[in-house]
Scaffold this motif. Sequence first.
Motif, PDB file in Angstrom:
ATOM      1  N   ILE A  63      36.916  69.388 -45.493  1.00 14.72           N
ATOM      2  CA  ILE A  63      35.760  68.675 -46.056  1.00 14.72           C
ATOM      3  C   ILE A  63      35.418  69.234 -47.432  1.00 14.72           C
ATOM      4  O   ILE A  63      35.166  68.482 -48.378  1.00 14.72           O
ATOM      5  N   ASN A  64      35.415  70.559 -47.574  1.00 12.70           N
ATOM      6  CA  ASN A  64      35.093  71.170 -48.876  1.00 12.70           C
ATOM      7  C   ASN A  64      36.105  70.784 -49.945  1.00 12.70           C
ATOM      8  O   ASN A  64      35.739  70.479 -51.084  1.00 12.70           O
ATOM      9  N   THR A  65      37.389  70.786 -49.590  1.00  9.17           N
ATOM     10  CA  THR A  65      38.426  70.400 -50.545  1.00  9.17           C
ATOM     11  C   THR A  65      38.286  68.934 -50.940  1.00  9.17           C
ATOM     12  O   THR A  65      38.417  68.579 -52.119  1.00  9.17           O
ATOM     13  N   THR A  66      38.004  68.090 -49.957  1.00  9.64           N
ATOM     14  CA  THR A  66      37.814  66.660 -50.235  1.00  9.64           C
ATOM     15  C   THR A  66      36.590  66.440 -51.116  1.00  9.64           C
ATOM     16  O   THR A  66      36.602  65.614 -52.027  1.00  9.64           O
ATOM     17  N   LYS A  67      35.543  67.219 -50.877  1.00 11.56           N
ATOM     18  CA  LYS A  67      34.329  67.111 -51.694  1.00 11.56           C
ATOM     19  C   LYS A  67      34.625  67.488 -53.142  1.00 11.56           C
ATOM     20  O   LYS A  67      34.181  66.794 -54.073  1.00 11.56           O
ATOM     21  N   MET A  68      35.389  68.572 -53.331  1.00 16.80           N
ATOM     22  CA  MET A  68      35.733  68.989 -54.691  1.00 16.80           C
ATOM     23  C   MET A  68      36.565  67.910 -55.388  1.00 16.80           C
ATOM     24  O   MET A  68      36.335  67.594 -56.558  1.00 16.80           O
ATOM     25  N   GLY A  69      37.525  67.338 -54.683  1.00 17.10           N
ATOM     26  CA  GLY A  69      38.349  66.274 -55.261  1.00 17.10           C
ATOM     27  C   GLY A  69      37.522  65.054 -55.622  1.00 17.10           C
ATOM     28  O   GLY A  69      37.728  64.432 -56.670  1.00 17.10           O
ATOM     29  N   THR A  70      36.580  64.715 -54.757  1.00 15.71           N
ATOM     30  CA  THR A  70      35.709  63.570 -55.016  1.00 15.71           C
ATOM     31  C   THR A  70      34.834  63.825 -56.236  1.00 15.71           C
ATOM     32  O   THR A  70      34.653  62.948 -57.082  1.00 15.71           O
ATOM     33  N   MET A  71      34.301  65.046 -56.354  1.00 17.94           N
ATOM     34  CA  MET A  71      33.460  65.382 -57.505  1.00 17.94           C
ATOM     35  C   MET A  71      34.260  65.303 -58.809  1.00 17.94           C
ATOM     36  O   MET A  71      33.775  64.761 -59.805  1.00 17.94           O
ATOM     37  N   LEU A  72      35.489  65.827 -58.791  1.00 13.82           N
ATOM     38  CA  LEU A  72      36.323  65.766 -59.991  1.00 13.82           C
ATOM     39  C   LEU A  72      36.656  64.321 -60.366  1.00 13.82           C
ATOM     40  O   LEU A  72      36.598  63.948 -61.545  1.00 13.82           O
ATOM     41  N   ALA A  73      37.001  63.512 -59.356  1.00 14.31           N
ATOM     42  CA  ALA A  73      37.322  62.104 -59.627  1.00 14.31           C
ATOM     43  C   ALA A  73      36.095  61.363 -60.153  1.00 14.31           C
ATOM     44  O   ALA A  73      36.207  60.520 -61.052  1.00 14.31           O
ATOM     45  N   THR A  74      34.929  61.688 -59.622  1.00 16.08           N
ATOM     46  CA  THR A  74      33.688  61.049 -60.071  1.00 16.08           C
ATOM     47  C   THR A  74      33.388  61.408 -61.520  1.00 16.08           C
ATOM     48  O   THR A  74      32.940  60.569 -62.305  1.00 16.08           O
ATOM     49  N   MET A  75      33.671  62.650 -61.897  1.00 16.74           N
ATOM     50  CA  MET A  75      33.414  63.086 -63.273  1.00 16.74           C
ATOM     51  C   MET A  75      34.387  62.442 -64.260  1.00 16.74           C
ATOM     52  O   MET A  75      34.084  62.337 -65.451  1.00 16.74           O
ATOM     53  N   CYS A  76      35.540  61.993 -63.770  1.00 13.18           N
ATOM     54  CA  CYS A  76      36.573  61.445 -64.654  1.00 13.18           C
ATOM     55  C   CYS A  76      36.426  59.943 -64.894  1.00 13.18           C
ATOM     56  O   CYS A  76      37.239  59.351 -65.598  1.00 13.18           O
ATOM     57  N   THR A  77      35.422  59.336 -64.298  1.00 12.27           N
ATOM     58  CA  THR A  77      35.235  57.900 -64.514  1.00 12.27           C
ATOM     59  C   THR A  77      33.819  57.626 -65.002  1.00 12.27           C
ATOM     60  O   THR A  77      32.883  58.335 -64.641  1.00 12.27           O
ATOM     61  N   THR A  78      33.690  56.605 -65.820  1.00 13.08           N
ATOM     62  CA  THR A  78      32.367  56.198 -66.285  1.00 13.08           C
ATOM     63  C   THR A  78      31.905  54.936 -65.570  1.00 13.08           C
ATOM     64  O   THR A  78      30.754  54.528 -65.714  1.00 13.08           O
ATOM     65  N   ASN A  79      32.789  54.359 -64.765  1.00 11.92           N
ATOM     66  CA  ASN A  79      32.481  53.140 -64.033  1.00 11.92           C
ATOM     67  C   ASN A  79      31.577  53.482 -62.846  1.00 11.92           C
ATOM     68  O   ASN A  79      31.964  54.215 -61.933  1.00 11.92           O
ATOM     69  N   VAL A  80      30.363  52.930 -62.874  1.00 10.95           N
ATOM     70  CA  VAL A  80      29.362  53.231 -61.846  1.00 10.95           C
ATOM     71  C   VAL A  80      29.843  52.763 -60.473  1.00 10.95           C
ATOM     72  O   VAL A  80      29.668  53.463 -59.465  1.00 10.95           O
ATOM     73  N   ALA A  81      30.465  51.612 -60.398  1.00  8.17           N
ATOM     74  CA  ALA A  81      30.947  51.088 -59.115  1.00  8.17           C
ATOM     75  C   ALA A  81      32.010  52.005 -58.518  1.00  8.17           C
ATOM     76  O   ALA A  81      32.008  52.277 -57.306  1.00  8.17           O
ATOM     77  N   LYS A  82      32.919  52.495 -59.349  1.00 14.54           N
ATOM     78  CA  LYS A  82      33.956  53.408 -58.865  1.00 14.54           C
ATOM     79  C   LYS A  82      33.346  54.713 -58.364  1.00 14.54           C
ATOM     80  O   LYS A  82      33.791  55.277 -57.365  1.00 14.54           O
ATOM     81  N   LYS A  83      32.330  55.209 -59.067  1.00 15.35           N
ATOM     82  CA  LYS A  83      31.651  56.432 -58.632  1.00 15.35           C
ATOM     83  C   LYS A  83      31.032  56.236 -57.248  1.00 15.35           C
ATOM     84  O   LYS A  83      31.129  57.105 -56.385  1.00 15.35           O
ATOM     85  N   GLU A  84      30.406  55.097 -57.034  1.00 19.15           N
ATOM     86  CA  GLU A  84      29.782  54.811 -55.739  1.00 19.15           C
ATOM     87  C   GLU A  84      30.835  54.683 -54.633  1.00 19.15           C
ATOM     88  O   GLU A  84      30.631  55.136 -53.508  1.00 19.15           O
ATOM     89  N   ILE A  85      31.970  54.065 -54.967  1.00 18.52           N
ATOM     90  CA  ILE A  85      33.054  53.933 -53.983  1.00 18.52           C
ATOM     91  C   ILE A  85      33.590  55.313 -53.612  1.00 18.52           C
ATOM     92  O   ILE A  85      33.837  55.596 -52.436  1.00 18.52           O
ATOM     93  N   LEU A  86      33.769  56.176 -54.601  1.00 21.19           N
ATOM     94  CA  LEU A  86      34.252  57.533 -54.326  1.00 21.19           C
ATOM     95  C   LEU A  86      33.276  58.293 -53.433  1.00 21.19           C
ATOM     96  O   LEU A  86      33.683  58.947 -52.462  1.00 21.19           O
ATOM     97  N   LYS A  87      31.994  58.204 -53.733  1.00 19.73           N
ATOM     98  CA  LYS A  87      30.985  58.893 -52.924  1.00 19.73           C
ATOM     99  C   LYS A  87      30.947  58.334 -51.506  1.00 19.73           C
ATOM    100  O   LYS A  87      30.864  59.092 -50.534  1.00 19.73           O
ATOM    101  N   ALA A  88      31.017  57.028 -51.364  1.00 19.81           N
ATOM    102  CA  ALA A  88      31.001  56.401 -50.034  1.00 19.81           C
ATOM    103  C   ALA A  88      32.248  56.780 -49.240  1.00 19.81           C
ATOM    104  O   ALA A  88      32.180  57.029 -48.028  1.00 19.81           O
ATOM    105  N   THR A  89      33.388  56.851 -49.925  1.00 23.42           N
ATOM    106  CA  THR A  89      34.636  57.242 -49.256  1.00 23.42           C
ATOM    107  C   THR A  89      34.543  58.674 -48.752  1.00 23.42           C
ATOM    108  O   THR A  89      34.930  58.970 -47.620  1.00 23.42           O
TER     109      THR A  89
END
Length: 109
Positions: A10-36
Amino acid sequence: MRLIDADEFINTTKMGTMLATMCTTNVAKKEILKATFELIKERIGNAPTIDAKPVKHGEWTPDKVNEPTKLFYCSECKGLIELSHYAYKCYYNYCPTCGAEMDGVVTRR
């Protein structure tokens, strides 16, 4: 089946999600990453668990007092095993007393 450290996963997945979220400016993609991530965390939390016990490892130690040896000690429980004939090596792959696997991988304490 293999056992995993669910908290570490879970911690590793959280870190990956945070990095992916920081690499996009698309709000919809950020929400999809967080929901995933939340879905993954929920699925892992609800996954069935098993009671796992650590596997003990040991090795047979020949009895040096009674040469030629027919007695062997378990390195884990110090239990004795007697062979029905004289031998210089014990070929049992587990200790009948404590269940330790006799693969020569001894945990030193």
